[in-house]
Design an enzyme around this catalytic site. Structure first.
Site, mmCIF file in Angstrom:
data_model
loop_
_atom_site.group_PDB
_atom_site.id
_atom_site.type_symbol
_atom_site.label_atom_id
_atom_site.label_comp_id
_atom_site.label_asym_id
_atom_site.label_seq_id
_atom_site.Cartn_x
_atom_site.Cartn_y
_atom_site.Cartn_z
ATOM 1 N N LYS A 1 -4.769 -0.070 11.612
ATOM 2 C CA LYS A 1 -5.130 0.458 13.002
ATOM 3 C C LYS A 1 -4.257 -0.373 14.025
ATOM 4 O O LYS A 1 -3.931 0.232 15.123
ATOM 5 C CB LYS A 1 -6.580 0.483 13.142
ATOM 6 C CG LYS A 1 -7.036 1.499 12.075
ATOM 7 C CD LYS A 1 -8.869 1.535 12.458
ATOM 8 C CE LYS A 1 -9.309 2.386 11.684
ATOM 9 N NZ LYS A 1 -10.827 2.510 11.671
ATOM 10 N N ARG B 1 -0.299 -2.426 -6.818
ATOM 11 C CA ARG B 1 -0.738 -3.332 -5.714
ATOM 12 C C ARG B 1 -1.784 -4.090 -6.322
ATOM 13 O O ARG B 1 -1.594 -5.467 -6.311
ATOM 14 C CB ARG B 1 -1.176 -2.604 -4.557
ATOM 15 C CG ARG B 1 -1.637 -3.548 -3.543
ATOM 16 C CD ARG B 1 -2.120 -2.621 -2.171
ATOM 17 N NE ARG B 1 -3.139 -3.532 -1.246
ATOM 18 C CZ ARG B 1 -2.695 -4.346 -0.210
ATOM 19 N NH1 ARG B 1 -1.345 -4.510 -0.240
ATOM 20 N NH2 ARG B 1 -3.615 -4.692 0.546
ATOM 21 N N TYR C 1 -10.424 -10.175 -6.526
ATOM 22 C CA TYR C 1 -9.768 -10.513 -7.617
ATOM 23 C C TYR C 1 -10.000 -11.867 -8.644
ATOM 24 O O TYR C 1 -9.700 -12.050 -9.613
ATOM 25 C CB TYR C 1 -8.134 -10.656 -7.286
ATOM 26 C CG TYR C 1 -7.751 -9.215 -6.734
ATOM 27 C CD1 TYR C 1 -7.201 -8.296 -7.439
ATOM 28 C CD2 TYR C 1 -7.644 -9.285 -5.277
ATOM 29 C CE1 TYR C 1 -6.782 -6.934 -6.900
ATOM 30 C CE2 TYR C 1 -7.108 -8.097 -4.601
ATOM 31 C CZ TYR C 1 -6.710 -6.903 -5.593
ATOM 32 O OH TYR C 1 -6.276 -5.677 -5.030
ATOM 33 N N HIS D 1 -4.922 -8.940 3.732
ATOM 34 C CA HIS D 1 -6.264 -8.785 4.168
ATOM 35 C C HIS D 1 -6.764 -9.624 5.252
ATOM 36 O O HIS D 1 -6.364 -10.940 5.296
ATOM 37 C CB HIS D 1 -6.959 -9.512 2.667
ATOM 38 C CG HIS D 1 -6.855 -8.180 1.638
ATOM 39 N ND1 HIS D 1 -7.136 -8.609 0.276
ATOM 40 C CD2 HIS D 1 -6.488 -6.871 1.695
ATOM 41 C CE1 HIS D 1 -7.012 -7.572 -0.472
ATOM 42 N NE2 HIS D 1 -6.873 -6.670 0.184
ATOM 43 N N ARG E 1 0.958 -1.091 0.054
ATOM 44 C CA ARG E 1 0.144 -0.205 0.007
ATOM 45 C C ARG E 1 0.932 1.415 0.042
ATOM 46 O O ARG E 1 2.108 1.270 0.608
ATOM 47 C CB ARG E 1 -0.989 -0.025 1.193
ATOM 48 C CG ARG E 1 -1.823 -1.160 1.442
ATOM 49 C CD ARG E 1 -2.722 -0.971 2.648
ATOM 50 N NE ARG E 1 -3.811 -2.145 2.804
ATOM 51 C CZ ARG E 1 -3.415 -3.186 3.525
ATOM 52 N NH1 ARG E 1 -2.163 -3.559 4.229
ATOM 53 N NH2 ARG E 1 -4.291 -4.125 3.828
ATOM 54 N N HIS F 1 -1.999 2.329 -5.823
ATOM 55 C CA HIS F 1 -2.926 1.219 -5.743
ATOM 56 C C HIS F 1 -3.026 0.331 -6.978
ATOM 57 O O HIS F 1 -3.531 -0.816 -6.784
ATOM 58 C CB HIS F 1 -4.178 1.551 -4.889
ATOM 59 C CG HIS F 1 -4.630 0.734 -3.841
ATOM 60 N ND1 HIS F 1 -3.888 0.625 -2.869
ATOM 61 C CD2 HIS F 1 -5.695 -0.008 -3.863
ATOM 62 C CE1 HIS F 1 -4.553 -0.133 -1.744
ATOM 63 N NE2 HIS F 1 -5.754 -0.443 -2.342
#
Length: 327
Positions: free
Chosen positions: A196, A268, A300, A291, A171, A265
């Site tokens: 986070k 990515r 995807y 993820h 990212r 992105h």
């Protein structure tokens, strides 16, 4: 208290249903009161009022077709059937979600006015919109983009930057936050901290990216001090920022002859798409991308899953990692 005048361009629901019923409050009267409330008490923007009007007009039309003219005749099944009909006419999931939200707001208003006993739209959901595959580069386009030529500071940095993003599926925030000690130069592995919760993951680095990174280090050293630990810096010697990376990729898109602007992105996404095309291993790509939920990775592909560095080396078009005799 005097109500403010209605602007000439304020949205209005057509009063298609008679307000002469003596049984319970008709739709037309309730809708008129709702829009006075939206305009005068809530003071919503004209744009929002127009959206409500459009959504409620659709439902009013449906009710007219079903000969439902009064609030107490409504049931949850009417809402479900209306959702299904609108979906069949081509209304997408997001539009139907907004439409249901408008209905819930109207019914909640009616409940407060004691015209209805319950919100008949509660608990009813819209069909999910299909997830679209993010725009990606094909393998040839990706290689064309990352092969930045030149040996000056900017060119060395940009080549290392884009090679690493594409090599490891990073990212924008992750690549900007990288420090020198996040890279295991001997094992060609990278530790990334993101999210986070500050969760970390370890990623392989392809051979092309490793070469670009090692070539970048001497140029980097000329423009900064030992105190600066950022892997990627500006010519002022400080950590490069998000916006600076985005601008450089836009400029590189033109320089490298790309048909479309390339953003971080997109690299990515291209990484993920190419890995899946080659390996068919959804769990691998989920782990590499970081993820938490595999449903996020499933945007995807719908391939089945089946492990990490070995599959990576075989699958990634820039990844054939060979031992460096200098390490």
């Amino acid at each position: 208290m005097t109500q403010p005048e209605t602007p000439d361009n304020a949205p209005r629901i057509p009063s298609a249903m008679s307000a002469e019923s003596n049984q319970s409050l008709p739709f037309a009267a309730a809708l008129d009161d709702f829009f006075v409330y939206m305009r005068s008490e809530k003071q919503l923007s004209l744009h929002t009022q127009t959206n409500y009007a459009r959504d409620l007009e659709k439902f009013q039309k449906y009710c007219l077709e079903k000969r439902i003219t009064e609030l107490d005749k409504l049931a949850p099944n009417h809402i479900r059937i209306a959702v299904a009909q609108l979906h069949r006419t081509g209304l997408g999931g997001k539009s139907l979600q907004r439409w249901l939200s408008s209905l819930r707001s109207f019914f909640q208003f009616c409940i407060k006015r004691q015209w209805m006993g319950s919100n008949v739209a509660d608990g009813i959901t819209a069909p999910k919109s299909p997830k679209k595959l993010p725009k990606t580069l094909d393998v040839d386009q990706a290689i064309q983009f990352v092969e930045v030529e030149g040996d000056d500071f900017i060119q060395q940095r940009d080549r290392a930057l884009v090679e690493l993003i594409y090599s490891s599926g990073l990212r924008l925030a992750e690549v900007v936050a990288l420090n020198l000690n996040d890279i295991d130069w001997g094992e060609a592995m990278l530790r990334v901290v993101a999210g986070k919760g500050g969760k970390s993951r370890v990623l392989p680095i392809g051979s092309a990216a490793m070469v670009a990174l090692k070539n970048w280090l001497p140029a980097r050293k000329l423009f900064t001090t030992d105190a600066e630990q950022a892997l990627f810096i500006t010519q002022r010697g400080s950590r490069i920022g998000h916006r600076a990376v985005q601008i450089r990729l836009q400029q590189l898109s033109v320089q490298q002859g790309m048909d479309t602007p390339v953003h971080p992105h997109m690299l990515r996404h291209s990484f993920a798409s190419h890995m899946l095309e080659s390996s068919g291993d959804l769990r691998l790509v989920q782990e590499l991308l970081g993820h938490e939920n595999i449903s996020t990775t499933q945007v995807y592909t719908h391939l089945d899953f089946q492990h990490l560095a070995k599959v990576y080396d075989k699958a990634h078009p820039r990844a054939v990692r060979k031992p460096d005799s200098n390490d």
